[in-house]
Write a protein that holds these residues in place. Structure first.
Motif, PDB file in Angstrom:
ATOM      1  N   VAL A 181       3.956  94.458  -1.192  1.00 51.36           N
ATOM      2  CA  VAL A 181       5.370  94.386  -0.835  1.00 51.36           C
ATOM      3  C   VAL A 181       5.791  95.601  -0.013  1.00 51.36           C
ATOM      4  N   ALA A 182       5.245  96.766  -0.331  1.00 53.96           N
ATOM      5  CA  ALA A 182       5.570  97.968   0.443  1.00 53.96           C
ATOM      6  C   ALA A 182       5.143  97.801   1.902  1.00 53.96           C
ATOM      7  N   LYS A 183       3.951  97.258   2.129  1.00 52.63           N
ATOM      8  CA  LYS A 183       3.486  97.012   3.498  1.00 52.63           C
ATOM      9  C   LYS A 183       4.333  95.946   4.183  1.00 52.63           C
ATOM     10  N   TRP A 184       4.733  94.923   3.423  1.00 52.34           N
ATOM     11  CA  TRP A 184       5.579  93.866   3.985  1.00 52.34           C
ATOM     12  C   TRP A 184       6.927  94.430   4.434  1.00 52.34           C
ATOM     13  N   ARG A 185       7.482  95.312   3.648  1.00 50.26           N
ATOM     14  CA  ARG A 185       8.770  95.910   4.007  1.00 50.26           C
ATOM     15  C   ARG A 185       8.649  96.877   5.182  1.00 50.26           C
TER      16      ARG A 185
END
Length: 328
Positions: free
Chosen positions: A109-113
């Motif tokens: 999720v951190a990479k997606w954001r």
């Protein structure tokens, strides 16, 4: 229905012992990331009480739903069914046996954001596998990169996060012989890998035998390359040139030195060799013809026996607009 920010797809087949431990680890991770999430289990025709235990979890947590097939259709089709039913802005695909650590979703999720639309878990350690299996895995990735339409990042599997844009594209791909890892790479989008170590399976044993893995690998290459067909064109041309050269040699030899008695063993070896080549080439052609036959029948990818929780709500709201869900 308010769309969740994060959805999780979990294909399951005879995973009754893993349902409760998985939810115990997964739910806290999702709650830390966002208050609006959903989990969709896809029961691939499990004969055990997997679905019953999922229903127990759904009663405790209404954000958990399930799609249950009428029979076993295979993991690739189960993933496609999950994509049909999720509503999240980002969708995570993972296994139920806890070999895919739920805590890795936070890194996804951190990479997606940060702006990545495809974030895949990249396996860094294969020490738990035999040397033969590791060798065949490495060979497969090399062959796929060399002869396929696209290249696959080595070590990347189904454990990944896909943005809604990618999910919508994947939902339009209704092919029967599915090789999901190839489809993920084929649709493109900005991608990155997150290294992880595969954990030990909590309960049960793997259902991927060497025969199934070989078949899966062949499906992957056949779905994204026509090289197996072209090989026999090249081989046939080479054999024809060799036969013409051999015929010319014997013609000249007969004219200059006369004829002698041909060798029976060499004749038998030649016949059996070329017969084997012909049968093998016909088999490769048959594999592609079989795929064409499966596609033109236009049967649905899967048949749903039951929907539970949020999956039932999604079916009710979307079935009028989605022909694939109507057939399912």
């Amino acid at each position: 229905m308010a769309s969740p920010e994060l959805s999780v797809i979990i294909p399951v087949h005879n995973e009754s012992a893993n349902i409760a431990p998985l939810c115990a680890r997964l739910l806290p991770v999702l709650n830390r990331l966002t208050p609006v999430w959903e989990i969709i289990f896809v029961d691939d025709g499990s004969p055990d009480d997997t679905l019953a235990l999922i229903k127990v979890q759904s009663l405790r947590e209404p954000r958990i739903g399930a799609v249950s097939f009428s029979r076993n259709f295979g993991k690739e089709v189960a993933i496609a069914a999950g994509l049909d039913h999720v509503r999240g802005d980002a969708v995570v695909i993972m296994d139920a046996d806890l070999q895919h650590p739920p805590e890795m979703i936070e890194a996804f999720v951190a990479k997606w954001r940060e702006g990545y639309l495809m974030v895949y878990g990249q396996r860094t350690d294969r020490s738990d596998e035999t040397r033969v299996k590791r060798g065949f895995a490495h060979l497969f990735y090399r062959l796929f990169s060399r002869f396929g339409e696209i290249s696959l990042p080595e070590g990347a599997g189904d454990f990944r996060l896909i943005d809604r844009k990618g999910v919508e594209v994947l939902r339009t791909l209704g092919e029967k012989a599915r090789f999901s890892k190839g489809l993920y790479a084929w649709i493109g989008f900005k991608s990155t890998g997150v290294p992880f170590v595969v954990e030990d399976r909590l309960h049960g044993t793997t259902q991927w035998s060497f025969r199934k893995l070989f078949r899966f690998a062949f499906d992957g290459i056949a779905s994204f390359s026509t090289v197996p067909l072209r090989v026999w064109t090249y081989l046939g041309t080479l054999i024809s040139i060799c036969s013409i050269a051999t015929a010319t040699y014997f013609l000249v030899s007969t004219l200059l030195f006369g004829t002698d008695l041909p060798g029976f063993p060499s004749l038998i070896v030649s016949l059996t060799f070329f017969s084997g080549v012909q049968l093998l080439s016909l088999g490769i052609i048959g594999e592609y013809v079989g795929r064409i036959f499966a596609e033109v029948k236009r049967r649905p990818l899967y048949v749903v026996a039951e929907r539970v929780g949020t999956a039932a709500e999604v079916s009710t709201s979307l079935v009028q607009d989605d022909p694939r869900l109507r057939r399912a």
